[in-house]
Write an enzyme that holds these catalytic residues in place. Structure first.
Site, PDB file in Angstrom:
ATOM      1  N   GLU A   1      39.143 107.374 -56.691  1.00  9.28           N
ATOM      2  CA  GLU A   1      40.529 107.799 -56.895  1.00  9.28           C
ATOM      3  C   GLU A   1      40.634 109.041 -57.785  1.00  9.28           C
ATOM      4  O   GLU A   1      41.413 109.939 -57.505  1.00  9.28           O
ATOM      5  CB  GLU A   1      41.318 106.641 -57.513  1.00  9.28           C
ATOM      6  CG  GLU A   1      42.737 107.033 -57.878  1.00  9.28           C
ATOM      7  CD  GLU A   1      43.546 105.879 -58.464  1.00  9.28           C
ATOM      8  OE1 GLU A   1      43.037 104.747 -58.553  1.00  9.28           O
ATOM      9  OE2 GLU A   1      44.706 106.134 -58.837  1.00  9.28           O
TER      10      GLU A   1
ATOM     11  N   ASP B   1      42.542 104.146 -67.079  1.00 15.96           N
ATOM     12  CA  ASP B   1      42.556 103.923 -65.640  1.00 15.96           C
ATOM     13  C   ASP B   1      41.459 104.655 -64.883  1.00 15.96           C
ATOM     14  O   ASP B   1      41.715 105.710 -64.314  1.00 15.96           O
ATOM     15  CB  ASP B   1      43.924 104.348 -65.074  1.00 15.96           C
ATOM     16  CG  ASP B   1      44.096 103.907 -63.639  1.00 15.96           C
ATOM     17  OD1 ASP B   1      43.290 103.087 -63.176  1.00 15.96           O
ATOM     18  OD2 ASP B   1      45.038 104.378 -62.979  1.00 15.96           O
TER      19      ASP B   1
ATOM     20  N   GLU C   1      53.321  98.138 -63.279  1.00 14.67           N
ATOM     21  CA  GLU C   1      53.773  99.126 -62.308  1.00 14.67           C
ATOM     22  C   GLU C   1      54.781  98.540 -61.321  1.00 14.67           C
ATOM     23  O   GLU C   1      54.666  98.709 -60.110  1.00 14.67           O
ATOM     24  CB  GLU C   1      52.567  99.725 -61.557  1.00 14.67           C
ATOM     25  CG  GLU C   1      51.609 100.430 -62.485  1.00 14.67           C
ATOM     26  CD  GLU C   1      50.489 101.198 -61.795  1.00 14.67           C
ATOM     27  OE1 GLU C   1      50.174 102.293 -62.261  1.00 14.67           O
ATOM     28  OE2 GLU C   1      49.932 100.683 -60.809  1.00 14.67           O
TER      29      GLU C   1
ATOM     30  N   GLU D   1      45.598 101.740 -50.082  1.00 13.90           N
ATOM     31  CA  GLU D   1      45.980 102.454 -51.302  1.00 13.90           C
ATOM     32  C   GLU D   1      44.713 103.024 -51.939  1.00 13.90           C
ATOM     33  O   GLU D   1      43.718 102.323 -52.132  1.00 13.90           O
ATOM     34  CB  GLU D   1      46.687 101.484 -52.261  1.00 13.90           C
ATOM     35  CG  GLU D   1      47.143 102.169 -53.530  1.00 13.90           C
ATOM     36  CD  GLU D   1      48.347 101.499 -54.210  1.00 13.90           C
ATOM     37  OE1 GLU D   1      48.975 100.594 -53.604  1.00 13.90           O
ATOM     38  OE2 GLU D   1      48.652 101.878 -55.352  1.00 13.90           O
TER      39      GLU D   1
END
Ligand code: GCW
Length: 710
Positions: A402, A374, A301, A177
């Protein structure tokens, strides 16, 4: 004929050299020495240890010295002149040379490197095998980097954080991920029988920067990881990592007792659930006696958690902590939570966790992301760091990029980490930096730790971008000592990895040091955040509206651009997230004129014509910031083009290509954001801003395909 043979040999040699340099050796790839820095050209390695406890350290030393000096040094057992002498501190010789008090202070991981005049040798010592190994790696690094005189060589190094850990977001099916460097290095289907050579290399390179723990699997955890079958596989990895001082930890799914164990539920109130965890933990420790503990993402989440049963995060964490406690294991419980119904996502972790301060067991750490939202290119630090005084907090940094252009953009994260770690929380008056409140030097906590979400995969160069290796490296170095200068770390990394040429090193380090600010500028300047496509997190989509998506996943929720201005009002007239900070930060952030401009649009909704410190209007300043970002990438491209003589062919070309992508995408970001925001500001671009090459309506139609980026 003979000439032909020689030519052939030369060609083969040349080819094998070329083939070697592909980045797979990480910071072990540059084998020349800092020319001014021959600490000592040792004639031998002396190992005072009849029991073979420091064999690994001495092998690494020999290997390193022979690689650097291109000789073949041998090991001896008696100290002779001009040697590097390795010894555990229990050795009586050492106790005569070094004050035992000093040795005690080293703890289990600290080491001393000292020039011993009467023996004309460099001594490396520590209280444990791992400490000696850390000392060896530090000594080897010093040969290539810092300039010290052997006569005043007296290095004492003690790590600040006790737990220095990587978090792999690796799934059991081999995908990663938010991973941009290929598939997972853990080959679950081949384990436990087959051990990939990468595990050993992984252990060594991590130990070389002081990392001492790894969480093998994704925080979105598959319960199967706790099955007996998978624990056997975990054990096989643990065996390879153990000699290098790296403990294995696992992410666990809170619902495991139900999903894996077949129980009716996973409630912390259920006695059977408590029993199940105890039994499971026992099974783990029977296999892996030095197992580190669990990492948990709960009620976040869509992950299950104690709140599903009317319990709190503390109840959940303590349930696991009680099972691990008899074995010395720990729980790292994540504070990354947010609720789609709240009015400001940045407030939510604090709201859920602050009231629980003091309720967690001693072997629990709360793992908190650096910022309240985040892993954005820039965020102020999470207010939890200044608030939870009786709970041990553990920073979580993201090494994988990310939100920073994946492994396509050259972004050195050292400056981001430093900005965060050196932020003053005012938790204990002035000077209570995040580093100090978390490393334990203020509260003297027995536990302390820092985690980095790994950017490692099966790609030849491990990290996708050659420069992304520097982010893994700097994370490890700062976990050892968060006060190290990140420019010095960039210099160290470059010298060990790319070149020893002083001018080239300076040019590269300069680009690295500016790269994160450049990225902030071409993506999200002046406190903007979360402007990327909502699911892939790659390119700019500030306009993104998706029916059915959570509002707090969409860029418009964060930038709130309208005809009046732009930015999220988190001041006392808005969501009041500022109240979660300690004084004097509350009033500093609350007041638009004292709020640092780098956080302006994070805390305020500001009129387009607001006058900035530069005298420019907000709109003009914003446009110029985007332009500055692009200009900086151009500068890095120019710099890299001059590096060809200093860098091997393959890595030179690969970085060159990546920078070309980065430049194209920096322009894409600038054009997309400015053209879109212009529909609100209704103002022209100021002088100095290049004409856009993209068109807004075309950009809006373009569908981004994540698959091309993995
Ligand atoms: O940043 C977000 C990511 C998710 C991640 C989550 C988390 C592992 O987009 O991919 O899930 O954070 O940190 O839990």
């Amino acid at each position: 004929m003979k000439n032909f043979q020689l030519l052939l040999i030369a060609l083969i040699f040349q080819f094998s050299l070329q083939a070697q340099i592909d980045g797979s050796d990480l910071w072990f790839s540059e084998s020349s020495l800092n020319s001014q820095n021959y600490l000592l050209k040792p004639k031998s390695v002396v190992v005072s240890d009849a029991e073979g406890r420091i064999t690994l350290a001495s092998n690494e030393l020999l290997h390193g010295l022979n690689r650097l000096f291109k000789t073949s040094i041998k090991t001896k057992h008696k100290v002779s002149k001009e040697s590097v002498w390795l010894s555990l501190s229990v050795n009586s010789d050492i106790r005569e040379l070094i004050d035992p008090k000093e040795l005690d202070e080293l703890g289990s991981d600290g080491f001393i490197i000292k020039y011993i005049d009467e023996k004309k040798s460099v001594l490396i010592t520590g209280n444990t095998e791992i400490a000696v190994l850390y000392g060896v790696f530090h000594y080897l690094r010093s040969l290539q980097t810092i300039q010290v005189n052997k006569d005043d060589l007296n290095i004492i190094e003690i790590p600040k954080y006790k737990i220095r850990i990587l978090n792999h977001w690796d799934n059991l099916d081999g995908s990663v991920e938010r991973g941009y460097a290929g598939r997972s290095i853990w080959r679950w289907n081949e384990l436990p029988e087959k051990i990939s050579p990468r595990y050993h290399e992984y252990a060594k390179v991590n130990a070389s920067i002081g990392i001492n723990g790894t969480v093998l699997n994704n925080v979105n955890a598959n319960p199967q990881i706790l099955s007996t079958e998978y624990l056997q596989k975990v054990n096989a990895i643990a065996k390879v990592l153990r000699p290098y001082g790296i403990k294995v930890y696992l992410s666990v799914n809170f619902a495991s007792p139900a999903v894996l164990g077949g129980l009716e539920n996973a409630s912390p109130k259920n006695e059977q659930v408590k029993e199940w965890w105890k039994e499971k933990v026992k099974e783990i420790y029977d296999l892996i006696p030095d197992f580190g503990g669990f990492l948990v993402k709960a009620n976040s989440e869509g992950q299950p958690g104690p709140m599903d049963y009317g319990c709190t995060h503390a109840d959940g964490a303590n349930l696991l902590a009680d099972a691990l406690q008899p074995y010395g294991g720990i729980v790292m419980w994540r504070a990354f939570v947010y609720n789609p119904k709240g009015n400001d996502r940045a407030r939510q972790a604090y709201e859920e966790f602050y009231p629980l301060d003091g309720q967690f067991r001693q072997n629990v750490m709360i793992q908190v992301k650096n910022g309240p939202v985040d892993f954005q290119p820039r965020e102020p630090f999470s207010p939890l760091f200044g608030a939870m005084k009786t709970t041990q907090l553990m920073p979580e940094l993201q090494i994988t990029q990310e939100y920073l252009g994946f492994s396509d953009h050259l972004v050195y994260l050292g400056t981001l980490y430093q900005e965060f770690l050196q932020s003053d929380t005012y938790a204990d008056g002035e000077g209570a930096t995040v580093a100090r409140v978390t490393e334990g030097s203020i509260s003297n906590d027995h536990l302390s730790g820092i985690a980095g979400v790994a950017n490692i995969g099966l790609d030849n160069n491990w990290c996708g971008h050659h420069f992304a290796q520097a982010n893994w490296y700097v994370f490890g170095r700062l976990a050892w000592n968060p006060d190290l200068d990140v420019e010095m770390i960039a210099d160290e990394w470059t010298r060990q990895t790319l070149t020893q040429d002083d001018k080239a090193v300076d040019a590269i380090v300069k680009v690295m040091m500016n790269s994160r600010e450049a990225t902030v500028n071409y993506m999200t300047p002046l406190g903007l955040h979360h402007l990327m496509g909502w699911d892939h997190h790659y390119g700019p989509e500030p306009w993104c509206e998706i029916e059915g998506a959570r509002p707090d996943w969409l860029p418009t929720y964060y930038h709130k651009a309208d005809s009046l201005g732009i930015g999220f009002n988190r001041s006392s007239s808005g969501s009041n997230a500022v109240e979660q900070y300690q004084a004097p930060l509350i009033s500093m952030f609350d007041n638009v004129s004292t709020c640092p401009e780098k956080y302006l649009l994070w805390f305020h909704h500001v009129p387009w014509n607001y006058q900035m410190k530069s005298g420019l209007t907000l709109w003009n300043q914003l446009c110029l910031k985007y332009q500055q970002g692009v200009d900086e990438v151009r500068r890095s491209q120019e710099m890299w083009n001059t590096m060809e003589p200093f860098i091997d062919e393959k890595r030179f070309a690969e970085v060159e290509q990546k920078i070309a992508i980065q430049l194209k995408e920096a322009i894409w970001w600038k054009d997309a954001c400015l053209l879109y925001f212009q529909t609100f500001s209704n103002q022209p671009f100021p002088k100095g801003v290049e004409k856009p090459i993209y068109k807004l309506d075309e950009l809006k139609k373009q569908k981004f395909n994540l698959k091309h980026h993995n």
